[in-house]
Each structure stands twice: as C-alpha cells, then as structure tokens.
Design a protein around this motif. Structure first.
Motif, mmCIF file in Angstrom:
data_model
loop_
_atom_site.group_PDB
_atom_site.id
_atom_site.type_symbol
_atom_site.label_atom_id
_atom_site.label_comp_id
_atom_site.label_asym_id
_atom_site.label_seq_id
_atom_site.Cartn_x
_atom_site.Cartn_y
_atom_site.Cartn_z
ATOM 1 N N THR A 171 0.790 -1.299 -0.070
ATOM 2 C CA THR A 171 0.057 -0.009 -0.056
ATOM 3 C C THR A 171 0.748 1.227 -0.064
ATOM 4 O O THR A 171 1.920 1.148 0.567
ATOM 5 C CB THR A 171 -0.899 -0.094 1.160
ATOM 6 N N LEU A 172 0.442 2.215 -0.799
ATOM 7 C CA LEU A 172 0.908 3.520 -0.666
ATOM 8 C C LEU A 172 -0.182 4.801 -0.730
ATOM 9 O O LEU A 172 -1.115 4.599 -1.344
ATOM 10 C CB LEU A 172 1.854 3.569 -1.847
ATOM 11 N N THR A 173 0.264 5.669 -0.064
ATOM 12 C CA THR A 173 -0.685 7.162 -0.106
ATOM 13 C C THR A 173 0.141 8.200 -0.215
ATOM 14 O O THR A 173 1.147 8.397 0.780
ATOM 15 C CB THR A 173 -1.497 6.833 1.245
ATOM 16 N N LEU A 174 -0.229 9.090 -1.189
ATOM 17 C CA LEU A 174 0.530 10.308 -1.235
ATOM 18 C C LEU A 174 -0.510 11.451 -1.307
ATOM 19 O O LEU A 174 -1.694 11.177 -1.521
ATOM 20 C CB LEU A 174 1.438 10.325 -2.593
ATOM 21 N N HIS A 175 -0.081 12.522 -0.598
ATOM 22 C CA HIS A 175 -1.141 13.913 -0.657
ATOM 23 C C HIS A 175 -0.214 15.188 -1.191
ATOM 24 O O HIS A 175 1.107 15.149 -1.029
ATOM 25 C CB HIS A 175 -1.241 14.005 0.613
ATOM 26 N N ASP A 176 -1.115 15.729 -2.074
ATOM 27 C CA ASP A 176 -0.669 17.042 -2.529
ATOM 28 C C ASP A 176 0.746 16.775 -3.341
ATOM 29 O O ASP A 176 1.887 17.502 -3.162
ATOM 30 C CB ASP A 176 -0.590 17.944 -1.357
ATOM 31 N N VAL A 177 0.705 15.934 -4.258
ATOM 32 C CA VAL A 177 1.909 15.667 -5.058
ATOM 33 C C VAL A 177 1.869 16.184 -6.392
ATOM 34 O O VAL A 177 1.013 16.026 -7.310
ATOM 35 C CB VAL A 177 2.189 14.090 -5.349
ATOM 36 N N ALA A 178 2.875 17.050 -6.792
ATOM 37 C CA ALA A 178 3.018 17.989 -7.896
ATOM 38 C C ALA A 178 3.726 17.255 -8.935
ATOM 39 O O ALA A 178 3.626 17.452 -10.031
ATOM 40 C CB ALA A 178 3.527 19.454 -7.396
ATOM 41 N N ALA A 179 4.529 16.361 -8.529
ATOM 42 C CA ALA A 179 5.679 15.751 -9.500
ATOM 43 C C ALA A 179 5.837 14.404 -8.956
ATOM 44 O O ALA A 179 7.033 14.139 -8.636
ATOM 45 C CB ALA A 179 7.016 16.477 -9.354
ATOM 46 N N PRO A 180 4.870 13.492 -9.101
ATOM 47 C CA PRO A 180 4.988 11.890 -8.615
ATOM 48 C C PRO A 180 5.822 11.260 -9.896
ATOM 49 O O PRO A 180 5.931 11.646 -10.713
ATOM 50 C CB PRO A 180 3.668 11.722 -8.467
ATOM 51 N N ASP A 181 6.747 10.345 -9.010
ATOM 52 C CA ASP A 181 7.389 9.486 -9.907
ATOM 53 C C ASP A 181 6.538 8.414 -10.037
ATOM 54 O O ASP A 181 5.763 7.942 -9.351
ATOM 55 C CB ASP A 181 8.796 9.090 -9.202
ATOM 56 N N ASP A 182 6.982 7.491 -11.170
ATOM 57 C CA ASP A 182 6.301 6.020 -11.423
ATOM 58 C C ASP A 182 6.453 5.180 -9.994
ATOM 59 O O ASP A 182 7.259 5.324 -9.632
ATOM 60 C CB ASP A 182 6.796 5.608 -12.639
ATOM 61 N N VAL A 183 5.303 4.613 -9.969
ATOM 62 C CA VAL A 183 5.520 3.728 -8.776
ATOM 63 C C VAL A 183 5.795 2.465 -9.270
ATOM 64 O O VAL A 183 5.534 1.672 -10.158
ATOM 65 C CB VAL A 183 3.901 3.676 -8.272
ATOM 66 N N ARG A 184 7.042 1.974 -8.620
ATOM 67 C CA ARG A 184 7.508 0.592 -9.019
ATOM 68 C C ARG A 184 7.836 -0.294 -7.970
ATOM 69 O O ARG A 184 8.186 -0.198 -6.844
ATOM 70 C CB ARG A 184 8.989 0.955 -9.716
ATOM 71 N N VAL A 185 7.425 -1.373 -8.115
ATOM 72 C CA VAL A 185 7.354 -2.492 -7.086
ATOM 73 C C VAL A 185 7.923 -3.735 -7.651
ATOM 74 O O VAL A 185 7.410 -4.391 -8.686
ATOM 75 C CB VAL A 185 6.030 -2.926 -6.375
ATOM 76 N N LEU A 186 9.065 -4.282 -7.098
ATOM 77 C CA LEU A 186 9.826 -5.687 -7.652
ATOM 78 C C LEU A 186 9.633 -6.520 -6.616
ATOM 79 O O LEU A 186 9.401 -6.416 -5.242
ATOM 80 C CB LEU A 186 11.177 -5.384 -7.735
ATOM 81 N N PHE A 187 8.894 -7.833 -7.013
ATOM 82 C CA PHE A 187 9.035 -9.076 -6.162
ATOM 83 C C PHE A 187 9.597 -10.158 -6.751
ATOM 84 O O PHE A 187 9.472 -10.300 -7.830
ATOM 85 C CB PHE A 187 7.297 -9.195 -5.833
ATOM 86 N N GLY A 188 10.424 -10.907 -5.624
ATOM 87 C CA GLY A 188 11.037 -11.904 -6.122
ATOM 88 C C GLY A 188 10.603 -13.413 -5.758
ATOM 89 O O GLY A 188 9.636 -13.355 -4.639
ATOM 90 N N VAL A 189 10.842 -14.363 -6.711
ATOM 91 C CA VAL A 189 10.423 -15.562 -6.333
ATOM 92 C C VAL A 189 11.522 -16.635 -6.264
ATOM 93 O O VAL A 189 12.602 -16.124 -6.843
ATOM 94 C CB VAL A 189 9.228 -16.320 -7.219
ATOM 95 N N LYS A 190 11.616 -17.732 -5.848
ATOM 96 C CA LYS A 190 12.815 -18.690 -5.730
ATOM 97 C C LYS A 190 13.175 -19.206 -7.165
ATOM 98 O O LYS A 190 12.401 -19.207 -8.197
ATOM 99 C CB LYS A 190 12.311 -20.046 -4.967
ATOM 100 N N GLU A 191 14.109 -19.660 -7.197
ATOM 101 C CA GLU A 191 14.931 -20.022 -8.641
ATOM 102 C C GLU A 191 14.056 -21.064 -9.142
ATOM 103 O O GLU A 191 13.381 -22.046 -8.456
ATOM 104 C CB GLU A 191 16.355 -20.756 -8.385
ATOM 105 N N GLY A 192 13.925 -21.219 -10.473
ATOM 106 C CA GLY A 192 13.229 -22.190 -11.190
ATOM 107 C C GLY A 192 11.614 -21.883 -11.059
ATOM 108 O O GLY A 192 10.895 -22.896 -10.938
#
Length: 546
Positions: A171-192
């Motif tokens: 979750t993410l909450t931003l207030h009164d943002v004039a220049a937001p950056d792209d939201v990026r989320v990385l999630f990893g799983v085990k090999e294979g």
C-alpha cells in the motif's frame, strides 16, 4: 488505484476523481500513460452514484458522439489514445462544487528478470498537469505460485504486509503531489519459478485458440568461461543530449567498457568499438578492437572527450555500427545510448528501423538505453524489438548505476543465443498447415541468466505437443524439449487474458506495417476489428461512456 497480480499477470483499476472547485461548469481532462503492452478492458463513468459503462467505438465516432452530448449538457466521458502509450480522459460537465469519477481497468503482462517480477504504475505524466494531485493511493495485492522471496519498491516508501509465503499486500498513499514518480514494485520468487509453462485459451471448438508460453530453462553456467562477444557502443552527442543526459550516457558507457572481458590465457577477449554521432558519425577506431588494458584505457579517454552539440543522425550511426559486425560465430550486440530524437538524415521511425534491419547481417541484438524525460521510447522500443533486444530508461534524477548494471548483466551473461522455437505435434503431416501461427515476438530474443522467454501465438490443433527450443550455449548447439498441452475447449474465461495479450501484439505488428508501408484498408479493418473485440484503445479506437 487497485491492482491484483497473479504471478506475472496484473489486473489494474484506476479511479480518477475530478472535483470542480470553481464557480462555473468545466470540462475535466487528464493525460496519463499506461505501461507498454497494457490492454484497457473497461471504462465506467460515475455520476451521482449511477454507473454509466463505456463501450468501444471507432475513434471518430466516439469523439463525434461525445461532442454531441457535451452540447446537450449531459454526462459523457471519453477515453482516447493520444500516442506513445499516452491516454486522455475527458469528462463534461463537472458542475460547480460537484465531482465526477471515472474508473479505468486494464490488464498487463509484467516483465521478469533474475527472478524478479517488475510492476510499474506510470503516474509520472501527472507532473506536467497544472495542479497537484490531491491524493494518490495504491493497493497492490500480489499472489504467486512459488513462495515469495522479496517485495521491494525502489521508487517509494511503501507499506508491505505478508499474510503468508505466497501473498503480499503493498500500500502507498501520497498527498498533494505535484511531481510524482512512477510507482515501481519488484517482487522475487525462488529459482526455477516457471521452467516451461504454457497457458492456452480456446473459447470455441470451431475457432483457433490462443496461447502464452513462458520458458525459463534451468541452464547453469556458473563454472563456464564467459562467452566471447562483440559489442559496438553507439552514443548520441547531439545538442538534445546536453547537460545531465550526456553525463549519464558517458558514465553508462564507461561502466560497461570497464567490465568487458579482457584478453587472457583463458579468454580470447571481447571485441568492441564506439560510434559517436551528431550530424556527423565518428568511430573510436576504423575496425573492431580486442579488449585489453591498453585499448580500454584509450576508449575511456575517447569517451571523456565526447561533448553534446549539433543535430542528430540516428540512421547513419546505426548503419555504421551494424556495418562493423561480420562474425556470425559469436554473440554480437549494439548498445544504443540516446534520447531517440532524430533531426537530420532519415527521420521516419519505421524507415530508420528498416534500414538498421537491413544493415544487421549477423543477427546482432540491439539494447537501447534511453536517457532523459523526453526520450523517444516508441523509436527505441521499436528498434529493440526489431533486433531481438530490450530497451531500458533512466531519468535525470535517478541513480544510473542500477540501470547500467542491469543492462550490463544482460550483455555479460548470454545463456543461450540464436534461440529458435519449434512446436511438435504427434501425427502432424507436412501437407497440413502449421499447427501454430502468428507467433510473437519475432525474432525470438536471446536468453540471459535469470530471464525467461515470453511468447504468444495462435494454434489450430489442440492436444499434447512438445515445445523444442534450440540455441547456442558457450558456442555449442543445445536442445531442450518441454511437454505442453493445448486446450481443446476452455472451461471458463480464467485464461481469456491470453487472447487479449495476443491481440495487443498483433495490433502492434499491424501499426508497424502501416507506418512502414502506408495506408492499407484491409490492415486497418483488421486492426479496428481486433481492437473493438478485445477492448484495446488504439490510434483508430476510443472508449466512450454516455
């Protein structure tokens, strides 16, 4: 914004609330991007608690109806594609002191690399709007087949809850943002995680089906000698690259140069060269150089002398770079560092792409590294796609080392090159049409350590089959076979997104053909038919809610 991700498939709902604080009736417009390859699946306008669903029409018809309703002061909403993966929402009227809410839904196949799946919510275009965004919220629910390893956002300080080893809530909450950056989320799983997995969708027995193939062969080469390769670096030194951009490009180039495999008793050494261009095209050396301490030191000095100024001859630079490559026996790569804005020579994007394709006689892969906020991502993505590579982007305020390291890891560790796919069906006769067709991407890209291959296509014949993947590993031909099954009839619509993913790729191919060869009514009709059927916003279609 609400998103639900199952392995690599994201379903996203974006709610845009337009509140009129003025004393007069206004029309609200909001320009926003979607990830490349995303497919819009729905639009709903909320007026005083009443839902008005959208329907997809031809673009001109949608605009005409919208303007007719506006003149009657009723409540329509229009969603239009405006180019370069940008969309515009228009809502009228918004009465004084009132608000209107637009709900937009889309699906997107997320990219994966080194066991990490990458979710990006592009909201950065909002920094160009006239007023700050009052409140921006994101709720991202992640569910994976294999246990989750990591959940991390490099862009924002997000809250992460882990109810079990297969799920996470971000979750993410931003207030009164004039220049937001792209939201990026990385999630990893085990090999294979995936190995080889095929999803098919065939809603009707009397029609051909659709498939999505994910391949990540378990190929270990930790003890292997690094593959000898050839790299030509192409760096843009035109006036549009002045300031931070040229500094980032120089640093990126130096980072990779210093990590080339030098000649030694155990390694023949990588071959390389540098092409710097503005209106003129200049090479570091007339011919390819073998990497050793001396040549790399000289190359670093050459890079330090690159300064921005002049016009931009992208076409000439790429033809020069590909013209240096002649050896088909080793992997060859072109690393293209630019903002992608041609101003002299050939400036048509499709002709630039086609010219580079004709100059590429050794099946070299092109990696495009875009720098700056105003980068021409459409051209860079098209070039990377045409040459079986990928495109990466860095903004002036971002840490360049992370992006360059990712680029270098791709180039430094080609696990399998000259990859080819074949689908084998028992009892298939040579006189019968191919059991699979319209397969994308074309050509099949190289496989790099920790990455996977994502393929979509159509199939005529259901049942058991084998996917045979061939390629070169450390210079030796290798073959891998994976058993798969194509559905005879899908029991439900759980895999219906596969059809939409294929339609997005096919529409992209049609648009490329139209850009290259000009208007073709048969192709336009096919594009519109696919877009209307699958709910895909294109330069020829728009959503309308009235």
């Amino acid at each position: 914004m609400h998103a639900r991700v199952r392995d690599q498939v994201a379903r996203v709902q974006v709610e845009q609330i337009f509140r009129n604080t003025d004393h007069r009736v206004v029309e609200a417009q909001f320009l926003f991007p979607l990830p490349p390859g995303a497919a819009i699946t729905g639009l709903t306008l909320m007026v005083d608690g009443k839902e008005i669903p959208g329907k997809l029409l031809k673009k001109d018809e949608a605009r005409r109806i919208y303007e007719q309703i506006v003149r009657k002061h009723r409540d329509p909403a229009l969603l239009e594609y405006v180019g370069r993966d940008l969309y515009q929402t228009s809502v009228f009227p918004v009465p004084p002191g009132k608000q209107r809410r637009v709900e937009l839904r889309y699906t997107h196949l997320l990219s994966a690399q080194d066991g990490l799946i990458d979710f990006v919510l592009p909201v950065g275009t909002a920094k160009h709007t006239g007023r700050p965004i009052k409140r921006l919220t994101l709720e991202l629910a992640i569910e994976t087949t294999q246990p989750l390893k990591t959940v991390y956002s490099p862009s924002h300080d997000v809250s992460v809850k882990r109810p079990d080893e297969h799920r996470a809530l971000v979750t993410l909450t931003l207030h009164d943002v004039a220049a937001p950056d792209d939201v990026r989320v990385l999630f990893g799983v085990k090999e294979g995680l995936l190995g080889a997995h095929l999803l098919s969708y065939r809603p009707q027995r009397d029609a051909d089906g659709y498939f999505l193939l994910l391949v990540a062969p378990d190929i270990h080469q930790a003890d292997r000698t690094p593959t000898a390769k050839t790299i030509v670096f192409v760096i843009d030194r035109s006036g549009s690259m002045s300031g931070t951009k040229i500094q980032q490009a120089r640093e990126a180039l130096k980072f990779v140069l210093q990590r080339l495999n030098r000649r030694s008793e155990k390694h023949p050494g990588d071959l390389f060269n540098i092409v710097a261009y503005d209106a003129q095209v200049e090479s570091f050396r007339p011919e390819l150089q073998r990497a050793d301490d001396k040549t790399i030191a000289q190359a670093l000095a050459f890079v330090d002398g690159i300064h921005a100024g002049g016009s931009t001859n992208i076409d000439g630079a790429l033809k020069t770079a590909f013209g240096m490559l002649h050896d088909t026996g080793r992997p060859s790569y072109v690393v293209f560092l630019t903002d992608g804005l041609p101003t002299v020579g050939e400036q048509n994007e499709m002709r630039i792409t086609e010219n580079s394709r004709q100059a590429n006689r050794v099946k070299a892969r092109l990696f495009a590294f875009g720098v700056g906020f105003d980068v021409n991502s459409r051209l860079l993505d098209r070039l990377a796609r045409a040459h079986g590579g990928v495109s990466l982007y860095v903004r002036p305020n971002e840490n360049i080392e992370e992006h360059v390291a990712r680029l270098y890891n791709r180039i430094a560790a080609p696990v399998m090159t000259d990859v080819a796919l074949r689908f084998e069906f028992d009892g298939q006769k040579d006189t019968e049409p191919p059991p699979v067709y319209r397969v994308y991407p074309k050509p099949v890209p190289d496989l790099f350590r920790g990455e996977q291959l994502v393929v979509v296509g159509r199939y005529r014949r259901p049942g058991a089959a084998r996917v045979v993947m061939t390629g070169r590993i450390a210079g030796e031909e290798q073959r891998f076979a994976f058993p798969v099954r194509f559905e005879d009839l899908s029991r439900d619509d759980s895999h219906s997104f596969v059809e939409t993913l294929w339609a997005v790729r096919r529409i992209g191919e049609i648009i490329d053909e139209l850009d290259l060869h000009g208007h073709n009514q048969e192709l336009v009709d096919e594009l519109v038919r696919l877009a209307l059927k699958h709910g895909i916003v294109t330069p020829y279609t728009s959503f309308l809610a009235n």
